[in-house]
Scaffold this active site. Structure first.
Site, mmCIF file in Angstrom:
data_model
loop_
_atom_site.group_PDB
_atom_site.id
_atom_site.type_symbol
_atom_site.label_atom_id
_atom_site.label_comp_id
_atom_site.label_asym_id
_atom_site.label_seq_id
_atom_site.Cartn_x
_atom_site.Cartn_y
_atom_site.Cartn_z
ATOM 1 N N GLU A 1 38.266 45.528 45.410
ATOM 2 C CA GLU A 1 38.089 44.606 46.538
ATOM 3 C C GLU A 1 38.585 43.205 46.189
ATOM 4 O O GLU A 1 39.180 42.517 47.018
ATOM 5 C CB GLU A 1 36.609 44.535 46.924
ATOM 6 N N SER B 1 24.396 47.281 43.487
ATOM 7 C CA SER B 1 23.898 46.412 44.541
ATOM 8 C C SER B 1 22.546 45.862 44.095
ATOM 9 O O SER B 1 21.802 46.531 43.385
ATOM 10 C CB SER B 1 23.739 47.230 45.822
ATOM 11 N N LYS C 1 23.976 52.317 45.228
ATOM 12 C CA LYS C 1 25.335 51.816 45.437
ATOM 13 C C LYS C 1 26.144 51.715 44.164
ATOM 14 O O LYS C 1 25.666 51.329 43.114
ATOM 15 C CB LYS C 1 25.290 50.411 46.073
ATOM 16 N N HIS D 1 48.816 56.606 60.297
ATOM 17 C CA HIS D 1 47.775 56.027 61.170
ATOM 18 C C HIS D 1 46.376 56.307 60.620
ATOM 19 O O HIS D 1 45.422 56.412 61.377
ATOM 20 C CB HIS D 1 47.861 56.578 62.600
#
Ligand code: ARG
Length: 460
Positions: A293, A280, A286, A159
């Site tokens: 992804e 970024s 970043k 979980h």
């Protein structure tokens, strides 16, 4: 040469409307099948000569012409014509230009319906081989990484909540086993792909004395079709590998999800290799896990491709219908996407650096040794349900004090159960918790070492 009569024959008074020609053509993409088309035609020509349908010299001439066409295509000199619809007509037409009248004999006893099914099967078979090679490479990288990190432990989650400590090797090997099953699924599917449909002709078989088994044998296929209508109708041979690819993408996507979470500084379990992350445009700090992804994102498109073809096939009456021309693009897309995803994952994983210190630190948050305390009490004769309840009290107590179970003093434990002794601290050690789990397939070091041995054996 006048191209029109090749497909229009004598029954059409008019040419195809330009808009219809553009809508129905497939050569813009099925030219990818040129090698398979020529390979299939070679086998067909040899078979025709062997059966006495063509003479030996005729077949020789066809084979010579097919070589020339292949060379032309490979060297970029071949002119693809939309008017000729597809890869099959383009090649046959050019062959006839090169070798003359005999070129028109190649299609004897054959239809584009069994021809395209064969070409596509050859393509899918090659794709499966490629996927297997690439997935094996990725399994090898995962196995190497697991081998290097047998001592590293981290909180295993259910979980997405800290559950029990596990070896990093065990976590990585979970993916290796998933991918091994993907590999095996591809191998299973390949056996059903490598069945030749050539000889089914348009749908009903043919009056020529063909030898489909000989064709299959020459192509390295394991056998040939049993029913001509089935042979030209179904695309299960593409769908099954596409499902295998979709499932493999699902596995890659889950691995990426773990990497993405681990790369978040709140976790800090991995350092993304600079070469596999991007910056970024606005936030200078970043470092984004774009590769992971995108693999996760592209799994969606592979599922879409699978559903696209499943839907195409669903309502089709027997036998060949032009709808089936829509089989190729989704498959090509799956092929490119899965191949690229497997390759980039292997390359990225090789460079991934794990932060064992961060993993170790996070063990002390989340009470991942609570099961150890419950088992300890159960070992002293407390019924497990009761041990579970008492452990809950200990966790609540530690939580209130802002410490881990292992930091509670002995008298605090004694208040909860007089059965707890000094030896509880050894039991609460995270390392010990991992070491004790030597049940088959568990995270214990011997179990992990055994998994490594069997995967190494399989990898060869
Ligand atoms: N381009 C066609 C396809 O991909 C080849 C088969 C055409 N057959 C036919 N009967 N029109 O399906």
């Amino acid at each position: 040469m006048n191209e029109k009569p090749m497909l229009r024959g004598e029954i059409f008074a008019e040419n195809t409307a330009a808009i219809a020609e553009e809508y129905t053509e497939s050569v813009s993409y099925d030219r990818k099948l040129f090698r398979q088309d020529i390979k299939g035609s070679r086998a067909h020509a040899r078979m025709l000569a062997r059966q006495g349908v063509l003479t030996g010299p005729e077949a020789e001439e066809l084979l010579r012409g097919l070589d020339l066409v292949q060379k032309e295509i490979e060297e970029g000199g071949f002119v693809w014509k939309r008017k000729l619809e597809d890869v099959h007509m383009n090649i046959e037409s050019r062959l006839t230009e090169l070798v003359g009248e005999v070129g028109k004999k190649l299609h004897t006893g054959r239809s584009r319906n069994d021809q395209v099914a064969l070409d596509f099967r050859l393509f899918v078979s090659d794709a499966l081989e490629n996927w297997q090679r690439l997935s094996k490479e990725l399994i090898r990288v995962l196995t190497d990484k697991a081998e290097e990190h047998q001592e590293v432990i981290l909180p295993g989650c259910t979980h997405m909540q800290p559950a029990q400590p596990v070896a990093l090797a065990q976590h990585l090997l979970a993916y290796a086993w998933m991918l091994k099953r993907d590999f095996e699924r591809m191998a299973d599917a390949a056996a059903r792909v490598r069945v030749s449909p050539l000889g089914a002709a348009a749908l009903a078989g043919t009056t020529y004395p063909l030898d489909p088994d000989f064709v299959a044998e020459q192509l390295g296929f394991t056998g040939c079709f049993a029913n001509s209508m089935d042979a030209v109708s179904d695309r299960d041979f593409a769908l099954e590998p596409m499902f295998g690819a979709a499932l493999c993408m699902a596995h890659l996507s889950r691995l990426c999800e773990d990497i993405i979470i681990w790369a978040n500084p709140a976790f800090g379990f991995v350092r993304l290799p600079d070469a596999f992350s991007t910056g970024s445009s606005i936030m200078p700090q970043k470092k984004n896990p774009d590769v992971a992804e995108l693999v996760r994102g592209k799994s969606g498109r592979v599922y879409g491709d699978l559903f696209s073809l499943l839907t195409t096939v669903k309502g089709l009456p027997m036998t060949y219908n032009r709808d089936l021309q829509e089989d190729k693009e989704p498959f090509f897309d799956v092929h490119e996407t899965l191949s690229a995803s497997l390759a980039v994952m292997a390359a990225m994983l090789k460079e991934l650096r794990f932060n064992a210190g961060r993993m170790r630190d996070s063990l002390s948050r989340g009470f991942v040794n609570a099961t150890e305390l419950a088992d300890y009490l159960a070992g002293k004769g407390v019924p497990f349900r009761e041990a579970h309840r008492l452990t809950g009290r200990a966790v609540a107590l530690a939580e209130g004090r802002g410490c881990g179970l292992e930091d509670l003093p002995l008298d605090a434990f004694k208040d909860i159960s007089p059965l707890v002794e000094q030896d509880v601290y050894a039991v609460l050690s995270f390392e010990a918790a991992v070491k004790r789990r030597e049940s088959p397939g568990g995270t214990g070091p011997r179990s992990v070492a055994g998994q490594l041995v069997s995967l190494r054996g399989w990898l060869g």
